[in-house]
Design a protein around this motif. Structure first.
Motif, PDB file in Angstrom:
ATOM      1  N   ALA A 102       1.015  -1.512   0.058  1.00  0.00           N
ATOM      2  CA  ALA A 102      -0.044   0.221  -0.211  1.00  0.00           C
ATOM      3  C   ALA A 102       1.029   0.676   0.060  1.00  0.00           C
ATOM      4  N   GLU A 103       2.022   1.638   1.053  1.00  0.00           N
ATOM      5  CA  GLU A 103       2.793   2.157   0.749  1.00  0.00           C
ATOM      6  C   GLU A 103       4.126   2.332  -0.343  1.00  0.00           C
ATOM      7  N   LEU A 104       3.491   1.837  -1.344  1.00  0.00           N
ATOM      8  CA  LEU A 104       5.052   1.657  -1.968  1.00  0.00           C
ATOM      9  C   LEU A 104       4.823   2.502  -3.729  1.00  0.00           C
ATOM     10  N   LYS A 105       5.366   2.976  -4.285  1.00  0.00           N
ATOM     11  CA  LYS A 105       5.105   3.295  -5.085  1.00  0.00           C
ATOM     12  C   LYS A 105       6.107   2.612  -6.265  1.00  0.00           C
ATOM     13  N   LEU A 106       5.825   2.777  -7.781  1.00  0.00           N
ATOM     14  CA  LEU A 106       6.958   2.140  -9.138  1.00  0.00           C
ATOM     15  C   LEU A 106       8.250   2.888  -9.546  1.00  0.00           C
ATOM     16  N   ARG A 107       9.436   2.452  -9.268  1.00  0.00           N
ATOM     17  CA  ARG A 107      10.612   2.777 -10.096  1.00  0.00           C
ATOM     18  C   ARG A 107      10.949   2.168 -10.861  1.00  0.00           C
ATOM     19  N   VAL A 108      11.325   3.045 -11.460  1.00  0.00           N
ATOM     20  CA  VAL A 108      12.130   2.057 -12.755  1.00  0.00           C
ATOM     21  C   VAL A 108      13.827   3.010 -12.864  1.00  0.00           C
ATOM     22  N   PHE A 109      14.479   1.992 -13.617  1.00  0.00           N
ATOM     23  CA  PHE A 109      15.389   2.123 -12.845  1.00  0.00           C
ATOM     24  C   PHE A 109      16.495   1.987 -14.575  1.00  0.00           C
ATOM     25  N   ILE A 110      17.773   2.193 -14.180  1.00  0.00           N
ATOM     26  CA  ILE A 110      18.549   1.867 -15.114  1.00  0.00           C
ATOM     27  C   ILE A 110      19.155   0.907 -15.238  1.00  0.00           C
ATOM     28  N   THR A 111      19.005  -0.457 -15.104  1.00  0.00           N
ATOM     29  CA  THR A 111      20.209  -1.192 -15.114  1.00  0.00           C
ATOM     30  C   THR A 111      21.614  -1.785 -15.738  1.00  0.00           C
ATOM     31  N   HIS A 112      21.432  -1.044 -17.354  1.00  0.00           N
ATOM     32  CA  HIS A 112      22.553  -1.126 -17.666  1.00  0.00           C
ATOM     33  C   HIS A 112      22.537  -0.056 -19.106  1.00  0.00           C
ATOM     34  N   ALA A 113      23.559   0.858 -18.245  1.00  0.00           N
ATOM     35  CA  ALA A 113      23.611   1.947 -19.785  1.00  0.00           C
ATOM     36  C   ALA A 113      25.044   1.585 -20.291  1.00  0.00           C
ATOM     37  N   HIS A 114      24.721   1.584 -21.690  1.00  0.00           N
ATOM     38  CA  HIS A 114      26.023   2.065 -23.265  1.00  0.00           C
ATOM     39  C   HIS A 114      25.538   3.025 -24.199  1.00  0.00           C
ATOM     40  N   GLY A 115      26.599   3.932 -24.655  1.00  0.00           N
ATOM     41  CA  GLY A 115      26.756   4.895 -25.822  1.00  0.00           C
ATOM     42  C   GLY A 115      25.044   5.378 -25.434  1.00  0.00           C
ATOM     43  N   ASP A 116      24.576   5.576 -26.347  1.00  0.00           N
ATOM     44  CA  ASP A 116      23.003   6.684 -26.431  1.00  0.00           C
ATOM     45  C   ASP A 116      21.975   6.320 -25.716  1.00  0.00           C
ATOM     46  N   HIS A 117      21.802   4.768 -25.069  1.00  0.00           N
ATOM     47  CA  HIS A 117      20.669   4.517 -24.571  1.00  0.00           C
ATOM     48  C   HIS A 117      21.276   3.107 -23.380  1.00  0.00           C
ATOM     49  N   ALA A 118      19.226   3.213 -22.521  1.00  0.00           N
ATOM     50  CA  ALA A 118      19.823   2.476 -21.780  1.00  0.00           C
ATOM     51  C   ALA A 118      19.036   0.745 -21.472  1.00  0.00           C
ATOM     52  N   HIS A 119      19.048   0.241 -20.539  1.00  0.00           N
ATOM     53  CA  HIS A 119      18.245  -1.403 -20.332  1.00  0.00           C
ATOM     54  C   HIS A 119      17.960  -1.034 -18.774  1.00  0.00           C
ATOM     55  N   GLY A 124      14.451  -1.674 -15.282  1.00  0.00           N
ATOM     56  CA  GLY A 124      13.970  -2.259 -14.361  1.00  0.00           C
ATOM     57  C   GLY A 124      13.426  -1.703 -13.879  1.00  0.00           C
ATOM     58  N   MET A 125      12.494  -1.979 -13.076  1.00  0.00           N
ATOM     59  CA  MET A 125      11.347  -1.748 -12.360  1.00  0.00           C
ATOM     60  C   MET A 125      11.242  -2.565 -10.879  1.00  0.00           C
ATOM     61  N   ASP A 126      10.628  -2.019  -9.785  1.00  0.00           N
ATOM     62  CA  ASP A 126       9.874  -3.029  -9.076  1.00  0.00           C
ATOM     63  C   ASP A 126       9.222  -2.118  -7.953  1.00  0.00           C
ATOM     64  N   LEU A 127       8.565  -2.766  -6.973  1.00  0.00           N
ATOM     65  CA  LEU A 127       8.385  -1.246  -6.128  1.00  0.00           C
ATOM     66  C   LEU A 127       9.082  -0.935  -5.058  1.00  0.00           C
ATOM     67  N   ASP A 128       8.922   0.014  -4.238  1.00  0.00           N
ATOM     68  CA  ASP A 128       9.584   0.918  -3.318  1.00  0.00           C
ATOM     69  C   ASP A 128       9.654   2.063  -2.881  1.00  0.00           C
ATOM     70  N   LYS A 129       9.937   2.661  -2.150  1.00  0.00           N
ATOM     71  CA  LYS A 129       9.725   3.629  -1.065  1.00  0.00           C
ATOM     72  C   LYS A 129      10.445   4.710  -1.026  1.00  0.00           C
ATOM     73  N   PRO A 130       9.812   6.244  -2.253  1.00  0.00           N
ATOM     74  CA  PRO A 130      11.035   7.009  -2.827  1.00  0.00           C
ATOM     75  C   PRO A 130      12.120   7.218  -1.572  1.00  0.00           C
ATOM     76  N   LYS A 131      12.814   7.554  -1.899  1.00  0.00           N
ATOM     77  CA  LYS A 131      14.471   8.091  -1.176  1.00  0.00           C
ATOM     78  C   LYS A 131      14.427   9.736  -0.835  1.00  0.00           C
ATOM     79  N   GLU A 132      15.699   9.946  -0.388  1.00  0.00           N
ATOM     80  CA  GLU A 132      15.512  11.587  -0.466  1.00  0.00           C
ATOM     81  C   GLU A 132      15.957  12.150  -1.670  1.00  0.00           C
ATOM     82  N   ASN A 133      16.345  11.682  -2.761  1.00  0.00           N
ATOM     83  CA  ASN A 133      16.697  12.371  -3.572  1.00  0.00           C
ATOM     84  C   ASN A 133      16.214  11.993  -5.178  1.00  0.00           C
ATOM     85  N   ASP A 134      15.363  11.288  -4.641  1.00  0.00           N
ATOM     86  CA  ASP A 134      13.966  11.168  -6.025  1.00  0.00           C
ATOM     87  C   ASP A 134      13.578  12.190  -6.260  1.00  0.00           C
ATOM     88  N   VAL A 135      12.601  11.653  -7.370  1.00  0.00           N
ATOM     89  CA  VAL A 135      11.625  12.381  -8.132  1.00  0.00           C
ATOM     90  C   VAL A 135      10.451  11.689  -7.951  1.00  0.00           C
TER      91      VAL A 135
END
Length: 100
Positions: free
Chosen positions: A23-40, A42-53
């Motif tokens: 109930a208190e979680l939000k969807l987090r999208v993150f980069i699992t691997h970045a190279h060049g001009d693009h990234a791969h 991932g996502m998970d349910l998580d709580k926001p941290k201090e510097n997150d948007v």
């Protein structure tokens, strides 16, 4: 920052968020691997941290992003049933239309 979630993806994400203990979680999208001009991605349910948007979407799902990762701005989350069932995260605004 901007995030697009398709109708199919929203249905699956909301089902996961409605499970007990999420109930208190939000969807987090993150980069699992970045190279060049693009990234791969991932996502998970998580709580926001201090510097997150936290980015609201038109599907009533708030998404947590790291503002220091420009390749996260403009991600699109989809859920496909064919050829394989599962989430697909791309970033068309950054020229990433799928994994290679």
């Amino acid at each position: 920052m901007n995030v697009k979630i398709t109708r199919n993806a929203a249905k699956v994400i909301k089902k996961a968020m409605e499970q007990e203990g999420n109930a208190e979680l939000k969807l987090r999208v993150f980069i699992t691997h970045a190279h060049g001009d693009h990234a791969h991605y991932g996502m998970d349910l998580d709580k926001p941290k201090e510097n997150d948007v936290i980015v609201p979407t038109d599907k009533e799902i708030d998404v947590i992003l790291d503002p220091n990762q420009p390749l996260l701005d403009g991600v699109k989350i989809d859920y496909l049933y064919f050829p394989e069932e599962g989430f697909v995260i791309t970033n068309p605004s950054q020229g990433n239309h799928g994994d290679h």
